[in-house]
Design a protein around this motif. Sequence first.
Motif, PDB file in Angstrom:
ATOM      1  N   VAL A 295      21.192  53.904   8.719  1.00 42.59           N
ATOM      2  CA  VAL A 295      22.451  53.807   7.964  1.00 42.59           C
ATOM      3  C   VAL A 295      22.816  55.156   7.337  1.00 42.59           C
ATOM      4  O   VAL A 295      21.998  55.784   6.667  1.00 42.59           O
ATOM      5  N   LEU A 296      24.056  55.567   7.586  1.00 44.23           N
ATOM      6  CA  LEU A 296      24.554  56.822   7.036  1.00 44.23           C
ATOM      7  C   LEU A 296      25.582  56.500   5.949  1.00 44.23           C
ATOM      8  O   LEU A 296      26.474  55.677   6.154  1.00 44.23           O
ATOM      9  N   CYS A 297      25.408  57.142   4.789  1.00 46.25           N
ATOM     10  CA  CYS A 297      26.370  56.966   3.703  1.00 46.25           C
ATOM     11  C   CYS A 297      27.234  58.233   3.654  1.00 46.25           C
ATOM     12  O   CYS A 297      26.713  59.348   3.583  1.00 46.25           O
ATOM     13  N   LEU A 298      28.563  58.059   3.736  1.00 48.54           N
ATOM     14  CA  LEU A 298      29.492  59.193   3.705  1.00 48.54           C
ATOM     15  C   LEU A 298      30.211  59.197   2.368  1.00 48.54           C
ATOM     16  O   LEU A 298      30.785  58.182   1.954  1.00 48.54           O
ATOM     17  N   ASN A 329      25.536  54.597  19.187  1.00 51.42           N
ATOM     18  CA  ASN A 329      26.036  53.226  19.127  1.00 51.42           C
ATOM     19  C   ASN A 329      26.160  52.754  17.682  1.00 51.42           C
ATOM     20  O   ASN A 329      25.158  52.667  16.968  1.00 51.42           O
ATOM     21  N   VAL A 330      27.394  52.476  17.263  1.00 51.86           N
ATOM     22  CA  VAL A 330      27.624  51.998  15.896  1.00 51.86           C
ATOM     23  C   VAL A 330      27.520  50.474  15.878  1.00 51.86           C
ATOM     24  O   VAL A 330      28.192  49.781  16.640  1.00 51.86           O
ATOM     25  N   ARG A 331      26.641  49.959  15.000  1.00 50.81           N
ATOM     26  CA  ARG A 331      26.451  48.502  14.913  1.00 50.81           C
ATOM     27  C   ARG A 331      27.474  47.895  13.936  1.00 50.81           C
ATOM     28  O   ARG A 331      28.044  46.845  14.200  1.00 50.81           O
ATOM     29  N   SER A 332      27.687  48.567  12.793  1.00 53.01           N
ATOM     30  CA  SER A 332      28.654  48.042  11.816  1.00 53.01           C
ATOM     31  C   SER A 332      29.112  49.152  10.875  1.00 53.01           C
ATOM     32  O   SER A 332      28.443  50.182  10.739  1.00 53.01           O
ATOM     33  N   ILE A 333      30.271  48.909  10.258  1.00 58.08           N
ATOM     34  CA  ILE A 333      30.806  49.857   9.262  1.00 58.08           C
ATOM     35  C   ILE A 333      31.250  49.062   8.043  1.00 58.08           C
ATOM     36  O   ILE A 333      31.870  48.006   8.179  1.00 58.08           O
ATOM     37  N   GLU A 334      30.892  49.557   6.861  1.00 55.70           N
ATOM     38  CA  GLU A 334      31.332  48.913   5.625  1.00 55.70           C
ATOM     39  C   GLU A 334      32.066  49.939   4.767  1.00 55.70           C
ATOM     40  O   GLU A 334      31.538  51.019   4.489  1.00 55.70           O
ATOM     41  N   ILE A 335      33.296  49.608   4.347  1.00 54.32           N
ATOM     42  CA  ILE A 335      34.038  50.458   3.397  1.00 54.32           C
ATOM     43  C   ILE A 335      34.457  49.556   2.244  1.00 54.32           C
ATOM     44  O   ILE A 335      35.475  48.860   2.328  1.00 54.32           O
ATOM     45  N   GLU A 353      26.398  51.937  10.096  1.00 56.98           N
ATOM     46  CA  GLU A 353      25.076  51.526  10.603  1.00 56.98           C
ATOM     47  C   GLU A 353      25.006  51.808  12.101  1.00 56.98           C
ATOM     48  O   GLU A 353      25.846  51.340  12.873  1.00 56.98           O
ATOM     49  N   TYR A 354      23.999  52.584  12.482  1.00 53.19           N
ATOM     50  CA  TYR A 354      23.769  52.892  13.902  1.00 53.19           C
ATOM     51  C   TYR A 354      22.652  52.004  14.438  1.00 53.19           C
ATOM     52  O   TYR A 354      21.849  51.450  13.681  1.00 53.19           O
ATOM     53  N   VAL A 355      22.586  51.916  15.768  1.00 56.04           N
ATOM     54  CA  VAL A 355      21.532  51.124  16.410  1.00 56.04           C
ATOM     55  C   VAL A 355      20.175  51.802  16.206  1.00 56.04           C
ATOM     56  O   VAL A 355      19.161  51.146  16.004  1.00 56.04           O
ATOM     57  N   SER A 356      20.165  53.148  16.222  1.00 53.68           N
ATOM     58  CA  SER A 356      18.897  53.862  16.037  1.00 53.68           C
ATOM     59  C   SER A 356      19.023  54.965  14.991  1.00 53.68           C
ATOM     60  O   SER A 356      20.115  55.494  14.751  1.00 53.68           O
ATOM     61  N   TYR A 387      21.550  48.016   2.414  1.00 58.59           N
ATOM     62  CA  TYR A 387      22.830  47.914   3.129  1.00 58.59           C
ATOM     63  C   TYR A 387      23.089  46.461   3.538  1.00 58.59           C
ATOM     64  O   TYR A 387      24.169  45.925   3.333  1.00 58.59           O
ATOM     65  N   HIS A 388      22.068  45.816   4.117  1.00 54.21           N
ATOM     66  CA  HIS A 388      22.237  44.442   4.578  1.00 54.21           C
ATOM     67  C   HIS A 388      22.410  43.452   3.421  1.00 54.21           C
ATOM     68  O   HIS A 388      23.013  42.399   3.578  1.00 54.21           O
TER      69      HIS A 388
END
Length: 392
Positions: A295-298, A329-335, A353-356, A387-388
């Motif tokens: 998971v990357l936080c921007l 591969n992006v699994r999900s995005i939350e804003i 959220e990426y797959v890897s 995140y989840h």
Amino acid sequence: SYSPRRTRKKRMCKYWDVPPLGFEHITPMQYKAMQAAGQIPTLALLATSTTSGVAITPTQVPIVGSQMTRQARRLYVGNIPFGVTEEAMADFFNAQMRLAGLSQAPSNPVLAVQINQDKNFAFLEFRSVDETTQAMAFDGIIFQGQSLKIRRPHDYRPLPGISEQPSFHVPGVVSTVVPDSPHKLFIGGLPNYLNDDQVKELLTSFGPLKAFNLVKDSATSLSKGYAFCEYVDVSVTDQAVAGLNGMQLGDKKLIVQRASVGAKNANPTAIIEAPVTLQVPGLQTLQNTGIPTEVLCLLNMVMPEELVDDEDYEEILEDIREECCKYGNVRSIEIPRPVDGLEVPGCGKIFVEYVSASDCQKAMQALTGRKFANRVVVTKYYDPDMYHRHEF
């Protein structure tokens, strides 16, 4: 009996809406606000009338300085715009002195300007020692797109009993000198490719700056990777330390702490040793690890008010999805979006959220320091469990 009104030719106003020199772009409302804030001394703009009807200026006019005080009435101005004229510089500083309420009498505070075009600097000569000192508050002011550097000349000798520092902070002007104080911050571990504006942008997400200096190599003018700053509101200093210290910027990690000089009373060691206790919620885990997760936080990309409108929100989401998919591969995005009357956790942050974890790492390297809506993108790995659980 009714008599028709004579039609009179409309007389042109000769005095109304004729602004004083230097106030051409100020609306009456702004002018009143500045006056109320004490930024315009009544003396500077008053001409008192006598019984004979002749306007006279007040008697408290600063005496134009003698040769003895000349070195205390001159200022060095560096980084001036290419090709600027002496007249344009004098006009600019005279207008700014009036706008800030630092001019102590009706005529012009700047007597003369000498420009050295080859070396890109100028000297200003003022009529009084005190106005010279107050003009130092303009260090860092933007003139024709350039941030001016204002210093005392080399031959300056302080005059006894006269203050050497301006007593006024000009709103919106960020000084290029950060004096030693308990509130002076050290920012280390900056990637060398970030310029002044980008580092400033990162810092101003916590509040407006009073002073800022990105330290550069004198030979190459390239950033040495560290800076100093002070905030206008000193109460945000700890928040900035909390939010920025340990933050991952590309392959570097920021070190943000109070500069030790002059910070004896602020107990800097406590702050340096225990930054984690101050961390922004959700960022304390992984604070000092920098280990890639999925998971990357921007950060510093969107403001909560930009997420209110559904259409704008969808556009931002699509923009981010499209860009982030280029790196894996992006699994999900939350804003998280703002909700009236509620404090929404993580509002203003973006989570991808990426797959890897390796895809996430690629995205971090590519997106850190990029521009998004004229802001510099700041990135950080985020705890997937949090995140989840939607703990933003």
